[in-house]
Design a protein around this motif. Structure first.
Motif, PDB file in Angstrom:
ATOM      1  N   GLY A 164      51.479 -12.221  17.165  1.00  0.00           N
ATOM      2  CA  GLY A 164      52.057 -12.253  15.822  1.00  0.00           C
ATOM      3  C   GLY A 164      52.530 -10.910  15.414  1.00  0.00           C
ATOM      4  O   GLY A 164      53.259 -10.857  14.310  1.00  0.00           O
ATOM      5  N   LYS A 165      52.198  -9.812  15.767  1.00  0.00           N
ATOM      6  CA  LYS A 165      52.696  -8.644  15.623  1.00  0.00           C
ATOM      7  C   LYS A 165      53.654  -7.838  16.162  1.00  0.00           C
ATOM      8  O   LYS A 165      54.377  -6.895  16.137  1.00  0.00           O
ATOM      9  N   VAL A 166      54.023  -8.606  17.410  1.00  0.00           N
ATOM     10  CA  VAL A 166      55.359  -8.079  18.172  1.00  0.00           C
ATOM     11  C   VAL A 166      56.544  -8.017  17.722  1.00  0.00           C
ATOM     12  O   VAL A 166      57.161  -6.860  17.495  1.00  0.00           O
ATOM     13  N   LYS A 167      57.049  -8.896  16.828  1.00  0.00           N
ATOM     14  CA  LYS A 167      58.072  -8.903  16.240  1.00  0.00           C
ATOM     15  C   LYS A 167      58.283  -7.688  14.992  1.00  0.00           C
ATOM     16  O   LYS A 167      59.412  -6.831  15.100  1.00  0.00           O
ATOM     17  N   ASN A 168      57.151  -7.462  14.487  1.00  0.00           N
ATOM     18  CA  ASN A 168      57.384  -6.369  13.315  1.00  0.00           C
ATOM     19  C   ASN A 168      56.978  -5.093  14.030  1.00  0.00           C
ATOM     20  O   ASN A 168      57.622  -4.186  13.409  1.00  0.00           O
ATOM     21  N   LEU A 169      56.520  -4.847  15.271  1.00  0.00           N
ATOM     22  CA  LEU A 169      56.359  -3.828  15.842  1.00  0.00           C
ATOM     23  C   LEU A 169      57.851  -3.445  16.576  1.00  0.00           C
ATOM     24  O   LEU A 169      58.371  -2.274  16.497  1.00  0.00           O
ATOM     25  N   GLN A 170      58.568  -4.187  17.035  1.00  0.00           N
ATOM     26  CA  GLN A 170      59.870  -4.238  17.379  1.00  0.00           C
ATOM     27  C   GLN A 170      60.778  -3.497  16.366  1.00  0.00           C
ATOM     28  O   GLN A 170      61.499  -2.718  16.381  1.00  0.00           O
ATOM     29  N   ALA A 171      60.667  -4.405  14.964  1.00  0.00           N
ATOM     30  CA  ALA A 171      61.476  -3.681  14.103  1.00  0.00           C
ATOM     31  C   ALA A 171      61.242  -2.629  13.689  1.00  0.00           C
ATOM     32  O   ALA A 171      62.219  -1.523  13.383  1.00  0.00           O
ATOM     33  N   ALA A 172      59.955  -1.981  13.883  1.00  0.00           N
ATOM     34  CA  ALA A 172      59.606  -0.674  13.581  1.00  0.00           C
ATOM     35  C   ALA A 172      59.701   0.275  14.639  1.00  0.00           C
ATOM     36  O   ALA A 172      59.432   1.482  14.547  1.00  0.00           O
ATOM     37  N   LYS A 173      60.244  -0.125  15.681  1.00  0.00           N
ATOM     38  CA  LYS A 173      60.722   0.588  17.101  1.00  0.00           C
ATOM     39  C   LYS A 173      59.105   1.202  17.577  1.00  0.00           C
ATOM     40  O   LYS A 173      59.390   2.293  18.199  1.00  0.00           O
ATOM     41  N   LEU A 174      58.320   0.385  17.480  1.00  0.00           N
ATOM     42  CA  LEU A 174      56.895   0.825  18.154  1.00  0.00           C
ATOM     43  C   LEU A 174      56.622  -0.184  19.218  1.00  0.00           C
ATOM     44  O   LEU A 174      55.852  -1.157  19.002  1.00  0.00           O
ATOM     45  N   VAL A 175      57.242   0.029  20.453  1.00  0.00           N
ATOM     46  CA  VAL A 175      56.910  -0.805  21.290  1.00  0.00           C
ATOM     47  C   VAL A 175      56.355  -0.414  22.582  1.00  0.00           C
ATOM     48  O   VAL A 175      56.149  -1.033  23.573  1.00  0.00           O
ATOM     49  N   THR A 176      55.822   0.794  22.639  1.00  0.00           N
ATOM     50  CA  THR A 176      55.065   1.233  23.774  1.00  0.00           C
ATOM     51  C   THR A 176      53.784   2.139  23.335  1.00  0.00           C
ATOM     52  O   THR A 176      53.743   2.439  22.142  1.00  0.00           O
ATOM     53  N   ALA A 177      52.711   2.212  24.134  1.00  0.00           N
ATOM     54  CA  ALA A 177      51.577   3.022  23.715  1.00  0.00           C
ATOM     55  C   ALA A 177      52.116   4.356  23.245  1.00  0.00           C
ATOM     56  O   ALA A 177      51.266   4.872  22.201  1.00  0.00           O
ATOM     57  N   SER A 178      52.801   4.962  23.857  1.00  0.00           N
ATOM     58  CA  SER A 178      53.397   6.351  23.712  1.00  0.00           C
ATOM     59  C   SER A 178      54.039   6.345  22.186  1.00  0.00           C
ATOM     60  O   SER A 178      53.693   7.121  21.253  1.00  0.00           O
TER      61      SER A 178
END
Length: 380
Positions: free
Chosen positions: A27-41
């Motif tokens: 459920g959080k993937v879309k929000n993380l993509q929008a925030a450009k937070l897609v890797t552990a780094s």
């Protein structure tokens, strides 16, 4: 644009390294993509307030950030010591997705609370040590079994957490620990349906199409009540489910924060992207909130973590038993609306005593379960 492999890697990190339930992670993937937070780094370098906005929970955000820093540090150490690999003539295969999401029945089962212990002899002498917020949560969650029996445990936990959090926010403002207005007073969530629960008008989001198998509640009822309630309860639940979908409690404070300047949000009212109070967080709060009072004049005994967890679970089981007996005693003679209205007053009469004002914020005290039993409808 995020690739499918990056999404799979992100889900693996959230569910395996950060230890979030897979359903919550998805459920959080879309929000993380929008925030450009897609890797552990990416996550390890993220601003903490941004993570709180995405996950809607400070503890979960801290959990993810710490896991990301560990993963990035491990990756950097591995890269520094590993030899440069030889080129491979074969095309790399996409990494498989970690695990599978729980289906609704499995998800509901994962949220089950300890079975309520309705042994009156135990309850009359039982005392628990806690602060006020989790006690409100327990009162509200159990109340909803009687006022909204069509709702699954995930919805009851979410709605009860909404009541608890809204009450805490207003209390913080009242005692001067917070400034400004509560989100609901500023009109956030307008357009979403409202449910009155105890003293709060909770904005809710309907979970259209969510189908689950209703859990059995007979284990929480006294033997004399089981047979008389079983048939009518099952009928009521099925009729209600046909009319009303499952619900989530909308987290208005998270919605407000997400729309502050620079936060990247763009919604104030009705939408399918509203932040919610998660059932997992509410359950975790209940499971760890109820301690056994310390006996004055005695040295505390050494206990293992396993023993402490088991003790808190037993205390929760006893508290739930006392609340079940309270609500059962009134359920047949009061309407759902009246039962709902009285619940707050019952909580106030048994909540732990703490210092007034800001000094009492988060303070703990004893709760005698016999005091809850005394609130039952008189026999005869």
């Amino acid at each position: 644009m995020t690739s499918a492999q990056e999404v799979q890697s992100l889900l693996r990190f959230l569910s395996q390294d950060a230890k979030l339930p897979l359903a919550q992670a998805m459920g959080k993937v879309k929000n993380l993509q929008a925030a450009k937070l897609v890797t552990a780094s990416d996550l390890s370098k993220a601003d903490f307030e941004s993570l709180k906005t995405v996950f809607g929970d400070e503890k979960v955000a801290r959990q993810v950030l710490n896991a990301a820093k560990r993963a990035s540090k491990k990756r950097a150490s591995s890269d520094a010591s590993a030899p440069v690999p030889a080129p491979s003539p074969k095309k790399a295969k996409p990494m498989p997705m970690y695990g599978q999401p729980l289906n609704p029945t499995e998800f509901e089962a994962s949220l089950a609370l300890p079975e309520a212990d309705c042994d009156e002899e135990k309850l009359k002498s039982a005392v628990i040590y806690t602060n006020r917020a989790p006690l409100v949560l327990a009162f509200a969650c159990t109340l909803l079994k009687y006022t909204m029996p069509e709702q699954p445990i995930s919805s009851r936990l979410s709605l009860a957490q909404a009541v608890t959090s809204m009450n805490s926010k207003n209390k913080a403002i009242h005692v001067g620990l917070d400034t400004g207005q509560a989100a609901e007073d500023e009109g956030w969530g307008e357009g979403q349906p409202i449910m009155r629960i105890m003293t709060r008008d909770v904005r809710v989001m309907k979970r259209w199409g969510y189908e689950w198998e209703e859990e059995s509640t007979q284990g929480t009822l006294t033997a004399s009540t089981q047979e008389t309630l079983k048939s009518s309860q099952e009928t009521l639940v099925e009729e209600a489910k046909a009319k009303d979908p499952a619900l989530w409690g909308v987290d208005l404070e998270a919605l407000k924060k997400a729309n502050q300047p620079g936060a990247g949000g763009s919604y104030k009212g009705a939408t399918s992207q509203l932040p919610i109070y998660t059932a997992q967080s509410a359950r975790a709060y209940l499971m760890k909130a109820f301690e056994t009072p310390k006996v004055e004049g005695t040295a505390p005994a050494k206990r293992t973590n396993t023993g402490i967890v088991a003790e808190k679970e037993r205390n929760l089981s006893l508290l739930l038993g006392a609340l079940e007996l309270l609500y059962q005693s009134w359920a047949d003679v009061l309407s759902s609306e009246t039962l709902n209205n009285r619940a707050w007053g019952w909580y106030v009469r048994v909540r732990p005593d703490v210092a007034h004002g800001a000094a009492g914020w988060g303070g703990k005290g004893n709760v005698k379960l016999s005091d809850i039993l005394e609130l039952r409808r008189p026999a005869g």
